[in-house]
Design a protein around this motif. Structure first.
Motif, mmCIF file in Angstrom:
data_model
loop_
_atom_site.group_PDB
_atom_site.id
_atom_site.type_symbol
_atom_site.label_atom_id
_atom_site.label_comp_id
_atom_site.label_asym_id
_atom_site.label_seq_id
_atom_site.Cartn_x
_atom_site.Cartn_y
_atom_site.Cartn_z
ATOM 1 N N GLY A 170 35.971 39.065 43.816
ATOM 2 C CA GLY A 170 35.696 38.173 42.784
ATOM 3 C C GLY A 170 36.733 37.767 42.531
ATOM 4 O O GLY A 170 36.770 37.444 41.161
ATOM 5 N N GLU A 171 37.863 37.751 43.047
ATOM 6 C CA GLU A 171 39.182 37.770 42.326
ATOM 7 C C GLU A 171 39.213 36.199 42.074
ATOM 8 O O GLU A 171 39.610 35.218 41.453
ATOM 9 C CB GLU A 171 40.484 37.962 42.136
ATOM 10 C CG GLU A 171 40.947 39.542 42.265
ATOM 11 C CD GLU A 171 41.839 40.163 42.431
ATOM 12 O OE1 GLU A 171 42.645 39.550 42.458
ATOM 13 O OE2 GLU A 171 41.271 41.150 43.158
ATOM 14 N N ILE A 172 38.821 35.575 43.105
ATOM 15 C CA ILE A 172 37.967 33.697 43.718
ATOM 16 C C ILE A 172 37.632 33.714 43.535
ATOM 17 O O ILE A 172 36.885 34.389 44.298
ATOM 18 C CB ILE A 172 39.116 33.519 44.466
ATOM 19 C CG1 ILE A 172 40.979 33.826 44.758
ATOM 20 C CG2 ILE A 172 38.787 32.285 45.324
ATOM 21 C CD1 ILE A 172 41.647 33.409 45.873
ATOM 22 N N ASP A 173 36.810 32.871 43.078
ATOM 23 C CA ASP A 173 35.144 31.995 42.605
ATOM 24 C C ASP A 173 35.197 30.678 42.666
ATOM 25 O O ASP A 173 36.057 29.766 42.641
ATOM 26 C CB ASP A 173 34.544 32.574 41.846
ATOM 27 C CG ASP A 173 35.353 32.311 40.205
ATOM 28 O OD1 ASP A 173 36.405 31.124 39.651
ATOM 29 O OD2 ASP A 173 34.836 32.976 39.390
ATOM 30 N N ARG A 182 45.273 33.374 54.433
ATOM 31 C CA ARG A 182 43.767 33.671 54.800
ATOM 32 C C ARG A 182 42.561 34.694 54.553
ATOM 33 O O ARG A 182 42.146 34.549 54.044
ATOM 34 C CB ARG A 182 43.168 32.157 56.230
ATOM 35 C CG ARG A 182 41.847 32.626 56.732
ATOM 36 C CD ARG A 182 41.407 32.228 57.928
ATOM 37 N NE ARG A 182 39.870 31.607 57.645
ATOM 38 C CZ ARG A 182 39.861 31.167 59.090
ATOM 39 N NH1 ARG A 182 40.157 29.748 59.498
ATOM 40 N NH2 ARG A 182 38.144 31.077 58.304
ATOM 41 N N SER A 183 43.477 35.893 54.882
ATOM 42 C CA SER A 183 43.246 37.003 54.595
ATOM 43 C C SER A 183 43.338 37.794 53.570
ATOM 44 O O SER A 183 42.085 38.093 52.675
ATOM 45 C CB SER A 183 43.433 37.936 56.317
ATOM 46 O OG SER A 183 44.939 38.044 55.873
ATOM 47 N N GLY A 184 44.450 37.286 52.774
ATOM 48 C CA GLY A 184 44.442 37.317 51.282
ATOM 49 C C GLY A 184 43.026 37.022 50.870
ATOM 50 O O GLY A 184 43.282 37.165 49.440
ATOM 51 N N PHE A 185 43.199 35.873 50.705
ATOM 52 C CA PHE A 185 42.450 34.540 50.084
ATOM 53 C C PHE A 185 41.422 35.039 50.465
ATOM 54 O O PHE A 185 40.247 35.404 49.632
ATOM 55 C CB PHE A 185 42.383 33.503 50.904
ATOM 56 C CG PHE A 185 41.433 32.434 50.065
ATOM 57 C CD1 PHE A 185 42.612 31.122 48.621
ATOM 58 C CD2 PHE A 185 40.582 32.101 49.639
ATOM 59 C CE1 PHE A 185 42.362 30.404 48.330
ATOM 60 C CE2 PHE A 185 39.656 30.749 48.805
ATOM 61 C CZ PHE A 185 40.589 30.084 48.064
ATOM 62 N N GLU A 186 40.185 35.647 51.583
ATOM 63 C CA GLU A 186 39.221 36.495 51.836
ATOM 64 C C GLU A 186 38.652 37.801 51.035
ATOM 65 O O GLU A 186 38.291 37.984 50.271
ATOM 66 C CB GLU A 186 38.848 36.266 53.438
ATOM 67 C CG GLU A 186 38.804 34.933 54.133
ATOM 68 C CD GLU A 186 38.375 35.342 55.925
ATOM 69 O OE1 GLU A 186 37.545 34.605 56.192
ATOM 70 O OE2 GLU A 186 39.362 36.201 55.732
ATOM 71 N N ARG A 187 40.161 38.635 50.791
ATOM 72 C CA ARG A 187 39.849 39.482 50.642
ATOM 73 C C ARG A 187 39.593 39.125 48.918
ATOM 74 O O ARG A 187 38.756 39.944 48.034
ATOM 75 C CB ARG A 187 41.494 40.098 50.655
ATOM 76 C CG ARG A 187 41.443 41.214 51.487
ATOM 77 C CD ARG A 187 42.441 42.303 51.865
ATOM 78 N NE ARG A 187 43.719 41.272 51.695
ATOM 79 C CZ ARG A 187 44.586 40.948 52.808
ATOM 80 N NH1 ARG A 187 43.766 41.022 54.410
ATOM 81 N NH2 ARG A 187 46.034 40.295 52.673
#
Length: 151
Positions: free
Chosen positions: A114-117, A104-109
């Motif tokens: 902007g690597e996940i949009d 989860r924290s990695g996803f938030e980072r």
């Protein structure tokens, strides 16, 4: 109609692990029973990350005891291969390098960077029927339950 359960590992499994787990999955599906009667079941490993169990409910539905036996089997996989399959706060998505998994924290980072949009494809492992694998399993982040979690 085929009922499915999707379990996602917390890391990409090696080719060797994938081969071994696939053999174990086939053996489990072959002997999986409900109230002593065989289920019409199958199991597969996809992308060296997802274990998918399937039961044809038109033949017989899995019950509490049979679901419990699948959980025991998967707990054994976890222990044997040093992997987590029941942590729902691990998120899989499609990256430029293929399928990736992050906590989860990695996803938030990754979102903040902007690597996940909104258009990043994410996996919804909460789907429950095989036909959903084609149109509801992999969806844009903006259309997923993940979006509500990170809003």
């Amino acid at each position: 109609m085929k009922r499915i359960w999707i379990y996602q590992a917390d890391r990409i499994l090696s080719v060797e692990e994938g081969e071994q787990i696939s053999v174990e999955l086939a053996a489990f599906a072959e002997q999986w029973k409900v109230h002593g009667k065989p289920l019409s079941a199958s199991a597969e490993l996809r992308d060296h990350l997802f274990i998918i169990l399937k039961v044809d409910e038109d033949v017989a539905a899995a019950s509490g005891c049979s679901v419990d036996s699948s959980v025991r089997f998967l707990k054994g996989i976890e222990e044997k291969y040093g992997v987590q399959l029941f942590d729902r706060m691990q998120f899989a998505y499609k990256s430029t390098n293929g399928v990736a998994v992050v906590n989860r924290s990695g996803f938030e980072r990754l979102l903040a960077a902007g690597e996940i949009d909104d258009n990043t494809l994410v996996f919804d492992n909460t789907i429950t029927y095989e036909h959903q694998l084609d149109n509801a399993w992999v969806v844009p982040f903006k259309e997923s339950w993940h979006k509500r979690l990170f809003a």
